[in-house]
Design a protein around this motif. Structure first.
Motif, mmCIF file in Angstrom:
data_model
loop_
_atom_site.group_PDB
_atom_site.id
_atom_site.type_symbol
_atom_site.label_atom_id
_atom_site.label_comp_id
_atom_site.label_asym_id
_atom_site.label_seq_id
_atom_site.Cartn_x
_atom_site.Cartn_y
_atom_site.Cartn_z
ATOM 1 N N ALA A 27 -33.187 5.811 98.732
ATOM 2 C CA ALA A 27 -34.168 6.544 97.919
ATOM 3 C C ALA A 27 -35.545 6.485 98.575
ATOM 4 C CB ALA A 27 -34.214 5.972 96.510
ATOM 5 N N ILE A 34 -36.254 10.067 97.378
ATOM 6 C CA ILE A 34 -35.434 10.649 96.306
ATOM 7 C C ILE A 34 -36.067 10.301 94.966
ATOM 8 C CG2 ILE A 34 -33.135 10.643 95.227
ATOM 9 C CD1 ILE A 34 -32.021 9.716 97.967
ATOM 10 N N TYR A 67 -32.889 11.652 90.044
ATOM 11 C CA TYR A 67 -31.635 11.843 90.799
ATOM 12 C C TYR A 67 -30.865 10.524 90.848
ATOM 13 C CZ TYR A 67 -32.932 16.526 92.223
ATOM 14 O OH TYR A 67 -33.238 17.856 92.199
ATOM 15 N N ILE A 126 -35.768 17.335 98.032
ATOM 16 C CA ILE A 126 -34.669 16.958 97.120
ATOM 17 C C ILE A 126 -34.703 17.757 95.809
ATOM 18 C CG2 ILE A 126 -33.570 15.041 95.866
ATOM 19 C CD1 ILE A 126 -33.465 14.279 98.702
ATOM 20 N N ILE A 143 -26.044 12.623 96.120
ATOM 21 C CA ILE A 143 -27.352 12.552 95.455
ATOM 22 C C ILE A 143 -27.346 13.685 94.438
ATOM 23 C CG2 ILE A 143 -29.861 12.712 95.773
ATOM 24 C CD1 ILE A 143 -29.342 11.991 98.785
#
Lengths: 414, 414
Positions: free
Chosen positions: A61, A66, A70, A223, A246
């Motif tokens: 992450a 991220i 998520y 993302i 993800i």
């Protein structure tokens, strides 16, 4: 008897792993952190395993930036498992959304059925992997529900090697997902950036799914533009055996099995149901903690190496690819790069040697004597393919570039 | 700082691996056979990988005496993947057989539809794993198609720990499969031998599927009685990451997707389709060659150790289990063995300590100080569980038996 230092391996995957990670893994395999047990022997439900899983998630992450909305899943089954899984789960999420919008009155049941008649899964076909993914969706859902947004073979003599202009894409109005493969390994085609026309609009969430099996951890990804991203670990992250997903958390909940059946839609086998995997922190079934450990070590190393995280790796990936492409471009009478210049992959550099098959054999043979291996093209297309994953060193790329020059200058294709 | 020699681990899986196999694997991970590349880095499509796969298959066939009309598949997804996969694939095989019997005339289509109305998948429930498998079949095929042949909780206060008499089993007349779990790890229940009533009759082939994840390679199996047998590698064969399926070749071909859909039956995602995996010699997608390598090394070691193959291991497994059960039986006021004596597992020895939870905590704590670890019962049922897989040494079993005696004599449960 070559050592690791003698070999520069350009295979398309599984790829090289950093030597220091393998050396640590070798020790851990026999006795992990002086526990008297190896890392592959510790229970996947032990505290040791939980720590390894959670650290790998946190480091991934951090490296890829991220966001919290998520979820990261470790699964099995590779890209081929995931192109089935994304279709099952994102159709489920689409049905769940429709169901909520329409409410649960009696009259809504008919409306939902009629919405499902128009269910579409959109696929952009730019190579062998997206082609296989679309074929699987047709197999599972029926071809009437699969819309081919674009197929790069259509305007290119039946061959891959381009990405059709976005203006020609035939996107569905209310698709459950739009699927593409960010980097196609067989023909060396990579999306240069996130497609403009797939950006989320207004209040609508993203519906894009990407297979990033072969270029993950090599460039910055927006993302928030994705419903889901997946990748096998074995190219840029770790060893064969785990697959990472993800996925936007709001897309996890699935409708009831009864509802899906009533609508004539397939449900995934439980091991491909993202909601079940998420609820158990990736321990729905026995997970290979050894493989998560390797991935975790690679991530720690990357985080240490690149203070600006994946952007640091991106600069290196680009410069390594540039070295090799430049060497090829310097000898246009000897080398023909397969894909269009605008969509050339930084990860899989595919080229032909003008002249004869024998010249390509000769190239592979000479390269091997210098420790440059794994260069044979995919069995479906032939030619040469230099896979330039993260663990290929700058030095390795330089050696290959230099050999490409020497081979041409010495008339190796004659 | 314990070494491997200090620890006797009785965890329920992943299990111990032989130290010499791990030491070889550690070397192979960094540089396999002086190739300059590690075993996890070599392509799954290389000659090296093919040799490893084919040798592991041949050695498994030799050790278990698997006849030529059975195929061996290496897959991913573990037991939970396979209980879905067996249902999909054996229903497919059943439909293919019915379709062939009825011929392809127009009138046959209706007959096939009506046969499918009576489709049954039979499940014998003797523990948590067979229960989960039956639940998955109900989820995928609908409860109307799942017949519970027997459920050991029914005559045992809702608890597992017995196997109902065969005379009480409610087998379907023309089931697509009869499924059972040969050894249930949570409550320690094992089928003492192959059930009489499931033996193939006359010209009819076998329809039995068994989950042997936890007792494979520990006793002789009458393979010809089975449609399919499956097991995760991580208990008696190797490391987490590969799952093995032994399936009768004649059951591999699947009907067309169109036919299955017409009949309202689900098809597997491609990665769970045995026919596809068999056609590609287990390389439909990227297989972890590292895990096949480990399994192969374990098999070589077993073949070397036991000239009479699995029967040799069987004798050892039984004597190790006997050692531990005898120690428990010697102190009936202290220990209560969970399952009925006739169905006690040789692999997972489950018992309670009479008195209090604190006594069990005390047992675990004292055992750990002696290097006897992994003894905590499954989180769903508590108690103590000594998993006695192949890699637990006779010496380890003796040490545990001796501690069981000492703990009781010293009034450890007071």
């Amino acid at each position: 008897m070559p050592t690791r230092a003698d070999i520069n391996y350009f295979g398309a995957g599984p790829a090289l792993l950093p030597t220091e990670v393998l050396e640590d893994a070798a020790k851990a395999l026999v006795n992990y952190n002086d526990t008297g047990l190896g890392i592959a022997e510790h229970s996947h439900r032990s505290e040791i395993a939980t720590t390894i899983i959670n650290e790998a998630k946190a480091d991934l992450a951090s490296y890829l930036d991220i966001p919290d909305n998520y979820e990261i899943l470790f699964m099995q089954g590779g890209g081929s498992g995931e192109f089935s899984a994304t279709a099952y789960n994102l159709v489920g999420a689409w049905v769940a959304r429709k169901h909520k919008e329409l409410g649960s009155e009696d009259s809504s049941a008919e409306k939902l059925k009629s919405a499902v008649k128009n269910l579409k899964l959109d696929y952009i076909i730019t190579g062998g992997w997206s082609k296989k993914a679309a074929a699987e969706a047709e197999r599972l859902f029926g071809s009437e529900h699969v819309n081919i947004v674009a197929d790069s073979r259509k305007s290119n003599d039946g061959k891959f090697g381009t990405i059709p202009e976005e203006s020609t894409w035939n996107l569905s109005k209310d698709a459950a997902m739009v699927y593409y493969c960010d980097n196609e390994t067989v023909d060396g085609v990579e999306f240069p950036q996130f497609p403009k026309s797939l950006e989320p609009k207004g209040d609508d969430g993203p519906i894009v799914v990407a297979d990033m099996s072969s270029n993950i951890l090599s460039r910055k990804i927006p993302i928030q533009n994705f419903s889901a991203i997946f990748f096998g670990a074995q190219k840029n992250l770790g060893s064969t055996g785990i697959t990472v997903v993800i996925i936007k958390k709001s897309l996890l909940p699935q409708p009831s099995v009864a509802l899906m059946k009533q609508l004539g839609l397939p449900i995934p086998p439980r091991i491909l149901e993202y909601e079940a995997i998420a609820k158990s922190n990736s321990l729905y079934n026995t997970l290979s903690i050894f493989d998560v450990y390797i991935a975790g070590r690679v991530l720690k190393k990357l985080l240490q190496q690149y203070p600006d995280k994946v952007q640091g790796q991106q600069a290196v990936s680009e410069s390594k690819a540039q070295l090799i492409y430049s060497a090829l471009e310097a000898h246009p009478s000897v080398y023909k790069i397969v894909p269009d210049k605008t969509v050339r992959s930084r990860m899989n550099i595919c080229f032909r040697i003008q002249g004869s098959d024998a010249a390509e054999q000769n190239f592979l043979k000479q390269a091997a004597t210098l420790g440059l291996t794994g260069l044979k093209g995919h069995r479906d297309v032939g030619g040469i393919r230099a896979s330039n994953y993260n663990s290929v060193s700058v030095d390795g790329a330089k050696k290959l570039a230099s050999f490409i020059g020497t081979f041409a200058s010495q008339g190796g294709n004659q």
